[in-house]
Enzyme design. Structure first.
Site, PDB file in Angstrom:
ATOM      1  N   HIS A 193     103.948  23.608  38.953  1.00  0.00           N
ATOM      2  CA  HIS A 193     103.702  24.571  39.659  1.00  0.00           C
ATOM      3  C   HIS A 193     104.617  25.907  39.269  1.00  0.00           C
ATOM      4  O   HIS A 193     104.006  27.127  39.044  1.00  0.00           O
ATOM      5  CB  HIS A 193     104.251  24.202  41.326  1.00  0.00           C
ATOM      6  CG  HIS A 193     103.146  23.555  41.972  1.00  0.00           C
ATOM      7  ND1 HIS A 193     103.002  22.172  41.814  1.00  0.00           N
ATOM      8  CD2 HIS A 193     102.618  23.760  43.090  1.00  0.00           C
ATOM      9  CE1 HIS A 193     102.236  21.635  42.570  1.00  0.00           C
ATOM     10  NE2 HIS A 193     101.959  22.778  43.568  1.00  0.00           N
ATOM     11  N   GLN A 222      82.927  18.065  92.195  1.00  0.00           N
ATOM     12  CA  GLN A 222      83.506  17.463  91.094  1.00  0.00           C
ATOM     13  C   GLN A 222      83.431  15.924  91.382  1.00  0.00           C
ATOM     14  O   GLN A 222      83.357  15.192  90.562  1.00  0.00           O
ATOM     15  CB  GLN A 222      85.013  17.915  91.091  1.00  0.00           C
ATOM     16  CG  GLN A 222      85.844  18.126  90.040  1.00  0.00           C
ATOM     17  CD  GLN A 222      84.712  18.808  88.770  1.00  0.00           C
ATOM     18  OE1 GLN A 222      84.651  18.174  87.709  1.00  0.00           O
ATOM     19  NE2 GLN A 222      84.117  20.087  89.184  1.00  0.00           N
ATOM     20  N   GLU A 250      90.654  20.831  83.792  1.00  0.00           N
ATOM     21  CA  GLU A 250      89.264  21.158  83.249  1.00  0.00           C
ATOM     22  C   GLU A 250      88.718  22.519  83.819  1.00  0.00           C
ATOM     23  O   GLU A 250      88.362  23.386  83.224  1.00  0.00           O
ATOM     24  CB  GLU A 250      88.507  20.022  83.207  1.00  0.00           C
ATOM     25  CG  GLU A 250      87.327  20.293  82.587  1.00  0.00           C
ATOM     26  CD  GLU A 250      86.203  18.989  82.995  1.00  0.00           C
ATOM     27  OE1 GLU A 250      86.549  18.271  83.880  1.00  0.00           O
ATOM     28  OE2 GLU A 250      85.239  18.949  82.416  1.00  0.00           O
ATOM     29  N   HIS A 251      88.807  22.397  85.215  1.00  0.00           N
ATOM     30  CA  HIS A 251      88.133  23.515  85.752  1.00  0.00           C
ATOM     31  C   HIS A 251      89.173  23.962  86.960  1.00  0.00           C
ATOM     32  O   HIS A 251      89.848  23.137  87.721  1.00  0.00           O
ATOM     33  CB  HIS A 251      86.858  23.092  86.824  1.00  0.00           C
ATOM     34  CG  HIS A 251      85.739  22.222  85.999  1.00  0.00           C
ATOM     35  ND1 HIS A 251      85.714  20.998  86.234  1.00  0.00           N
ATOM     36  CD2 HIS A 251      84.631  22.745  85.207  1.00  0.00           C
ATOM     37  CE1 HIS A 251      84.720  20.784  85.107  1.00  0.00           C
ATOM     38  NE2 HIS A 251      84.371  21.790  84.826  1.00  0.00           N
ATOM     39  N   HIS A 278      80.563  13.337  90.495  1.00  0.00           N
ATOM     40  CA  HIS A 278      80.276  12.926  89.126  1.00  0.00           C
ATOM     41  C   HIS A 278      80.823  11.497  88.646  1.00  0.00           C
ATOM     42  O   HIS A 278      79.942  10.958  87.873  1.00  0.00           O
ATOM     43  CB  HIS A 278      81.201  13.949  88.076  1.00  0.00           C
ATOM     44  CG  HIS A 278      80.785  15.238  87.634  1.00  0.00           C
ATOM     45  ND1 HIS A 278      79.495  15.101  87.022  1.00  0.00           N
ATOM     46  CD2 HIS A 278      81.051  16.405  87.903  1.00  0.00           C
ATOM     47  CE1 HIS A 278      79.159  16.514  86.864  1.00  0.00           C
ATOM     48  NE2 HIS A 278      80.051  17.358  87.454  1.00  0.00           N
ATOM     49  N   TYR A 291      75.270  14.068  70.155  1.00  0.00           N
ATOM     50  CA  TYR A 291      74.827  12.702  70.981  1.00  0.00           C
ATOM     51  C   TYR A 291      74.519  13.012  72.332  1.00  0.00           C
ATOM     52  O   TYR A 291      75.320  13.709  73.291  1.00  0.00           O
ATOM     53  CB  TYR A 291      76.115  11.860  71.131  1.00  0.00           C
ATOM     54  CG  TYR A 291      75.698  10.387  71.629  1.00  0.00           C
ATOM     55  CD1 TYR A 291      75.312   9.388  70.866  1.00  0.00           C
ATOM     56  CD2 TYR A 291      75.720  10.350  73.030  1.00  0.00           C
ATOM     57  CE1 TYR A 291      74.770   8.305  71.258  1.00  0.00           C
ATOM     58  CE2 TYR A 291      75.323   9.029  73.177  1.00  0.00           C
ATOM     59  CZ  TYR A 291      74.884   8.159  72.611  1.00  0.00           C
ATOM     60  OH  TYR A 291      74.589   6.886  73.001  1.00  0.00           O
ATOM     61  N   ASP A 320      78.449  25.073  85.452  1.00  0.00           N
ATOM     62  CA  ASP A 320      77.868  24.061  84.837  1.00  0.00           C
ATOM     63  C   ASP A 320      76.498  24.478  84.456  1.00  0.00           C
ATOM     64  O   ASP A 320      76.244  23.759  83.319  1.00  0.00           O
ATOM     65  CB  ASP A 320      77.833  23.193  86.095  1.00  0.00           C
ATOM     66  CG  ASP A 320      78.889  22.387  86.218  1.00  0.00           C
ATOM     67  OD1 ASP A 320      79.908  22.185  85.351  1.00  0.00           O
ATOM     68  OD2 ASP A 320      79.102  21.688  87.146  1.00  0.00           O
ATOM     69  N   GLU A 342     111.780  22.803  44.452  1.00  0.00           N
ATOM     70  CA  GLU A 342     111.065  21.626  45.265  1.00  0.00           C
ATOM     71  C   GLU A 342     110.684  20.592  44.102  1.00  0.00           C
ATOM     72  O   GLU A 342     109.952  19.654  44.041  1.00  0.00           O
ATOM     73  CB  GLU A 342     109.848  22.078  45.810  1.00  0.00           C
ATOM     74  CG  GLU A 342     109.912  23.108  46.930  1.00  0.00           C
ATOM     75  CD  GLU A 342     108.522  22.992  47.991  1.00  0.00           C
ATOM     76  OE1 GLU A 342     107.471  23.004  47.258  1.00  0.00           O
ATOM     77  OE2 GLU A 342     108.762  23.742  48.981  1.00  0.00           O
TER      78      GLU A 342
END
Lengths: 435, 435
Positions: free
Chosen positions: B419, B258, B326-327, B261, B129, B360, B414
């Site tokens: 099984h 930053q 993030e950075h 943005h 996208y 970037d 179990e």
């Protein structure tokens, strides 16, 4: 049980409908779950104790939410020696496979003089949800906790609902074997909320893993983003590719081992010999006469079971890829050769003596696997679920000179002036001639 | 902008409140998005064209949903040569880093005689996208498409809304540089639904990645499970750890890069020298006089910006880990030494000449990174997002003899009879003496 033959004219339509059977299940509990999460965030331990009294008929206080070391030891000691030995063997093998899985860091200096890196670090704290009652499987405790431990997670907080206060010795023993840090006697959406947001008693975690009912799954979905979660598991499934040189009873038992999990489970046999398939179906009917969980397994086989007759093994591989099944058993002469044609499967079990149950307990690889055809894009639980990556770029003046001008051009084209300036101001100071 | 000093008595309270600033954002568009997805599933291309006419003021038919090769070539040719060169340099560097990231398969035979394996395979088809209008960044196309291409994904289907029919030459050129297979002029929740469920024109994909507005994010959340998604990105953020030997203007520009943005972006300076921090704040004010995106950057800095004065760099590292940003820029004498103390960060930028803008565009590592403190448990986009693992277990008679009995014990404990039988029936045939 459905019977499909790849040479039939309506094969494609019927196969598509069989594949659509495994589409993700919608949930209808989102509103009550939202309320529970809001209550835990607002009232913490008080709400946690209230819900536990209401849903699990268990009176607890903040002081007794956590199961004490003494209680754990007392319960774990009830497990008999042979079973403890089996648990320990399983834990050793699972730990060893997941250790082999651990990835390496990356670091190199490239032609432009930049040093690029990628470093793996573990999460600090993980929450492990263990269902109560009949679905409380000690093997699931091992499969969820050990990858976290191997990855280096310091704190593993486990929640297990204890309806009417009953503790499960085997689950507590398993938690002890794999070094779970703390165990809380809580369950449901309230436990997930407590792990995600924390309470006065339970510090929050960074990621929550482990199976649960519809409420637990929806709660995990709702806290996703604030913490990490594992994938929401659907009903279990197996595809078995078998030739007619197999013992039909073994194939039938392997199909039933999947079917006995859940009425919604799916077991599929792909073979090139219709007569052989018929003997497997008969053997399966015989086993259902005596199987303890025959009601569940029988309904699963009747509603979701399938036999697919193929022309050859290449076609079998193609169809197996379209199923992208959680488990894939390959009972052929050259199972490894067949496996190279498989692109989508959670886990493969290769050979006539390798039933899926080997992987459920003692094989080593994880038994928490992608269901509902999500193996197209998802993987089984692993150390990667408990690690994350930090990349790094180190640049000196020369490195910046080499790549900076292209960065300035792109930043300007994107209309990000400060981005461009953060590069060009330094380049200017280094004597850049923009031309 | 907030000013915190680690020696202040209310430091812990104020830091916690600053960290809470980045908690995940709630969404309120879930109902309209649910309706759009249902319409696309029910009516396919018809609904897709209707929504595109309504939301993007663009009349399309099933035949023109896809942007033709001729249109792409025509638009891409409009991009000037210097910019094409910058795009190509960026693509080459990004591709090369992601190639270095590719993991290895695993296969070994253990003491018990079982052969255990783990194989990485790529997804078949991925949806990318790309937002329309101002947020359409060619660098994002590279960062999302190239890891998929390197991982081996055969089909990369891109959706980009084209309000009023306007195409973005740079975005199309970027898609061309990185080998996107097909491009559709659609956007919003309807594009996500089309990618997830498919229409007559658009075959479905296995995973959807790429940034988008609130509708796109909610649509990705709702189709999650049916297909894979990347994480839902929040506003961008940077933490800069800098000593007083840096040029204050460079630090100020990095903070602004930053802040420009998004008004919700967060820029934080951590330093040990309050006087130096003051000069940075002043330099930042000066730059705001002339910065093209000063309105956005100024509001981000005023509302979410922060200066944290620490006693020493060990404390700085601790606080940076709590931000899990993030950075993370490290502008110190020994940035690599400092980096070893960092456990939680999306990406690090090391050195006085390595502003975040390098990463970037042209650094190589991905710029799609975990926001809102999710670097505690999440990682940047990588080849791992386009690969999945299939584990395998191969056992012969001896292998089954070695591990089977423990499996039987656990299966019985179990309560899973089939099984246990799937193992014990084979063991019996091999002459097992249960003792």
């Amino acid at each position: 049980m459905k019977w499909l033959q790849s040479s039939d004219t309506d094969f494609e339509t019927r196969l598509s409908s069989l594949l659509a059977d495994r589409s993700a299940v919608e949930t209808s509990v989102s509103t009550p779950v939202r309320d529970i999460i809001a209550a835990i965030r607002a009232q913490g331990d008080t709400a946690l104790c209230d819900y536990t009294a209401r849903f699990d008929r268990l009176a607890i206080t903040p002081e007794t939410i956590r199961i004490s070391e003494a209680e754990i030891a007392q319960e774990a000691d009830k497990v008999d020696a042979e079973l403890m030995e089996a648990l320990t063997l399983a834990a050793t093998r699972i730990e060893s496979f997941h250790r082999a899985q651990m990835p390496s860091d990356l670091s190199y200096t490239d032609d432009a003089g930049l040093t690029l890196g990628m470093r793996w670090t573990s999460l600090d704290a993980v929450g492990l949800y263990v269902p109560g009652g009949k679905a409380a499987y000690p093997s699931s405790v091992l499969m969820n906790a050990l990858p976290a431990r191997v990855a280096g997670v310091e704190r593993i907080a486990m929640c297990v609902p204890c309806p009417d206060g009953v503790l499960n010795p085997l689950v507590l023993a398993a938690a002890r074997v794999c070094g779970v840090s703390e165990i809380y006697r809580i369950g449901g959406a309230q436990a997930v909320a407590a792990l995600a947001y924390g309470t006065a008693t339970i510090p929050p975690v960074d990621r929550i893993v482990g199976p649960g009912n519809a409420y637990v799954a929806e709660a995990k979905r709702q806290v996703f983003g604030h913490v990490g979660i594992d994938s929401i598991a659907g009903p279990s499934e197996v595809v078995i590719v078998a030739d007619n040189r197999n013992e039909p009873r073994f194939v039938a038992l392997d199909l039933l081992a999947q079917a006995e999990h859940d009425e919604l489970a799916q077991a599929v046999l792909i073979t090139d010999d219709a007569a052989f398939a018929q003997t497997v179906v008969e053997a399966l009917g015989n086993e259902l006469q005596t199987l303890p969980r025959a009601a569940i397994a029988g309904k699963s086989w009747a509603d979701h079971g399938a036999v697919v007759i193929v022309r050859d093994w290449a076609e079998a591989a193609q169809i197996a890829n379209r199923f992208a099944s959680e488990h894939l058993e390959v009972m052929l002469d050259d199972p490894e050769g067949f496996a190279t044609q498989i692109r989508h499967a959670g886990a493969m079990f290769l050979g006539r003596n390798c039933p899926e149950a080997v992987g459920d307990y003692v094989g080593g690889p994880n038994h928490v696997l992608p269901t509902s055809r999500t193996a197209r894009f998802a993987s089984g639980l692993s150390v990667f679920d408990f690690l994350k990556r930090t990349t790094s770029i180190a640049a000196d003046a020369n490195g910046l000179r080499a790549v900076g001008p292209a960065g300035v051009a792109l930043a300007r084209a994107e209309g990000l002036g400060a981005h461009a300036l953060s590069l060009s101001a330094r380049l200017d100071a280094l004597g850049w001639n923009q031309g």
